[in-house]
Enzyme design. Structure first.
Site, PDB file in Angstrom:
ATOM      1  N   CYS A 332      40.012  36.995  37.093  1.00 55.30           N
ATOM      2  CA  CYS A 332      39.736  36.541  35.728  1.00 55.30           C
ATOM      3  C   CYS A 332      41.020  36.047  35.069  1.00 55.30           C
ATOM      4  CB  CYS A 332      39.047  37.645  34.934  1.00 55.30           C
ATOM      5  SG  CYS A 332      38.165  37.021  33.475  1.00 55.30           S
ATOM      6  N   HIS A 444      34.533  39.943  38.382  1.00 52.77           N
ATOM      7  CA  HIS A 444      34.919  41.343  38.240  1.00 52.77           C
ATOM      8  C   HIS A 444      34.050  42.199  39.155  1.00 52.77           C
ATOM      9  CE1 HIS A 444      37.627  40.912  34.818  1.00 52.77           C
ATOM     10  NE2 HIS A 444      36.750  40.106  34.254  1.00 52.77           N
TER      11      HIS A 444
END
Length: 509
Positions: A332, A444
């Protein structure tokens, strides 16, 4: 109407979340239809539900302990600190804007109370037991007028309160007496018992103090919970990272850069639970050393965390290690840092319009106001990271990001997302460098996938001339065992018959 119990603390980080998790599993084991609830949470470690809403990680663990899929009604208000006493405010899973602490507490928090009440009413209709967690301390007199998470919620939910103190940090008796003294009489009456948490040593030596406490406060001590090491349960607060130390010398050394606005750090817990892996968090002033893998984690403020790497010499260290063949993974915000540039034309994250990246991937990330939040499924088709020969589908994870990443040259994607929030798609995610030593992804939880995680670890082992391991930790089974272990210890430590009596005798609203 559902029976309720509320857990409040003498301060932050006394163990409210963990005890709430234990109660959820205990009540589930006892045959109750139980649900967790926390009206307002402040955390950078968040999660995306099946509906695409964002919520605090602690309530996710509590929902799992209760045997439920997490939903945003369990945590209707989430505050994600962005820096400078400012937070992104998320209501029912979706951001409504950034606010200063003063703007939120003095102008907005009570506006969110209607949403909190609606969620609480919904849960009261659907479940027979609600375990409610408070935040900070109910005795913070400067915040009480606009409180929507402690005593106002106890009254709204008709919930008896158990007050938790952390004896490990010292001053537990004084904090309990002081907290009760600062409460209004009707608030003090809501407190029906005291829990001493994180005790180490001989319980017999504590007995006189417990007797004094009961006499002084007129409140029963429900029990004393021992200090529990390595629970294996997700944390939500980055304060808990101070307790995460590497497990000593093992076959593989993984260094996670502990950036100031680190988020979703539970992405790496599954790695740390593997028997051949040591995961260490590199704090400010510490050297990265010579790890087998460097991980750049997610960030709530990618630009400022990138500048932190630059200002503290970590950029230079990372680039030197990369040039010498050390593999790097960015997730991310960490993935965004790996590119050539980060652009923020609308100043959604910082005052900088553009900042050079690390230049390890040929990409540019442009920040936009809209946040993308989805649960996803993905597949991996021999993406080439570490020369990995792994092909598999149905990898699970979730996305939380505001940036859009573009490539200046064709790249090998890390994964292909096949399902996003229940919709079948075919969308490339992330990138792997031409030399196969740098990988970035927006997913994630990618290392929570057992077979993929072991494939990456075995590729690292081969690089060190170590034999691959054929077995890996079952992440979900480990979680379930951790919830059961926690519930057993707490059940044995507390007078649960008294807890049930308090809940049964407390008048419903």
């Amino acid at each position: 109407m559902a029976k309720t119990i509320m857990l409040q603390g003498t301060s932050s980080h006394v163990g409210k979340s963990i005890i709430t998790t234990a109660f959820c599993r205990i009540f589930k084991q006892d045959g109750h239809k139980v649900v967790p609830f926390k009206a307002q949470n402040m955390a950078l470690n968040s999660y995306v539900t099946k509906s695409g809403g964002e919520m605090g990680r602690a309530q996710v663990a509590q929902a799992e302990a209760a045997g439920l899929d997490p939903t945003v009604e369990m945590n209707p208000v989430l505050l994600k600190p962005t820096g400078n006493s400012c937070s992104q405010v998320i209501i029912l899973g979706h951001p409504v804007g950034n606010m200063s602490a003063q703007e939120y507490h003095e102008g907005y928090s009570l506006n969110a109370l209607a949403t909190v009440k609606e969620c609480l009413n919904t849960l009261q209709r659907r479940f027979d037991t609600i375990v409610i967690e408070g935040a900070g301390s109910p005795a913070e007199v400067n915040l009480k007028d606009n409180d929507i998470v402690n005593m106002r919620i106890a009254k709204m939910a008709s919930a008896p309160v158990l007050l938790i103190a952390d004896i490990d940090r010292g001053g537990a008796l004084a904090s309990i007496v002081g907290t009760l003294e600062l409460l209004e009489p009707e608030e003090r009456d809501l407190v029906k018992g005291i829990i001493i948490n994180k005790f180490r040593g001989d319980i017999n030596l504590l007995t006189p103090a417990l007797e004094f406490l009961e006499k002084k406060t007129g409140k029963p001590v429900i029990g004393v919970v021992p200090h529990l090491e390595q629970l294996g349960i997700d944390d939500e607060d980055s304060v808990s990272l101070e307790d995460k130390r590497d497990g000593g010398k093992k076959d593989l050394d993984i260094a996670v850069i502990r950036i100031p606005k680190i988020s979703n750090f539970t992405d790496f817990d599954a790695l740390a639970n593997e028997p051949d892996v040591s995961v260490r968090y590199v704090r400010q002033g510490e050297s990265i050393g010579q790890p087998d893998l460097i991980i750049l984690p997610g960030s709530k403020n990618t630009t400022e965390d990138l500048l932190y790497l630059r200002d503290n010499g970590y950029e230079r260290e990372i680039l030197a290690l990369a040039a010498n063949g050390t593999p790097i993974v960015g997730i991310c915000g960490g993935y965004q840092m790996l590119g050539e540039e980060i652009q923020d034309p609308e100043h959604t994250e910082s005052d900088y319009e553009k900042v050079p990246g690390l230049g390890l991937i040929n990409s540019v990330t442009i920040f936009e106001a809209n946040k993308l939040t989805h649960q996803i499924s993905a597949c991996c088709n021999n993406h080439g990271f570490l020369g990995l020969n792994f092909s598999g589908g149905d990898l699970k994870g979730y996305e939380i990001h505001m940036g859009r990443t573009q490539f200046s040259t064709p790249v090998n994607p890390a994964f292909v997302i096949t399902n996003r929030s229940g919709e079948a798609i075919n969308s490339a995610d992330g990138a792997v460098s031409d030399n196969g030593l740098v990988m970035g992804t927006y997913i994630h939880g990618i290392f929570d996938n057992d077979q993929y995680r072991r494939a990456v670890l075995n590729a690292l082992r081969v690089r060190k001339d170590l034999a691959p391991l054929n077995m890996t930790t079952d992440t979900q089974a480990r979680k379930e065992a951790s919830y059961d272990r926690l519930a057993q210890v707490v059940r044995e430590s507390l007078n649960m018959n008294l807890v049930y009596s308090i809940m049964n005798d407390f008048p419903r609203g």
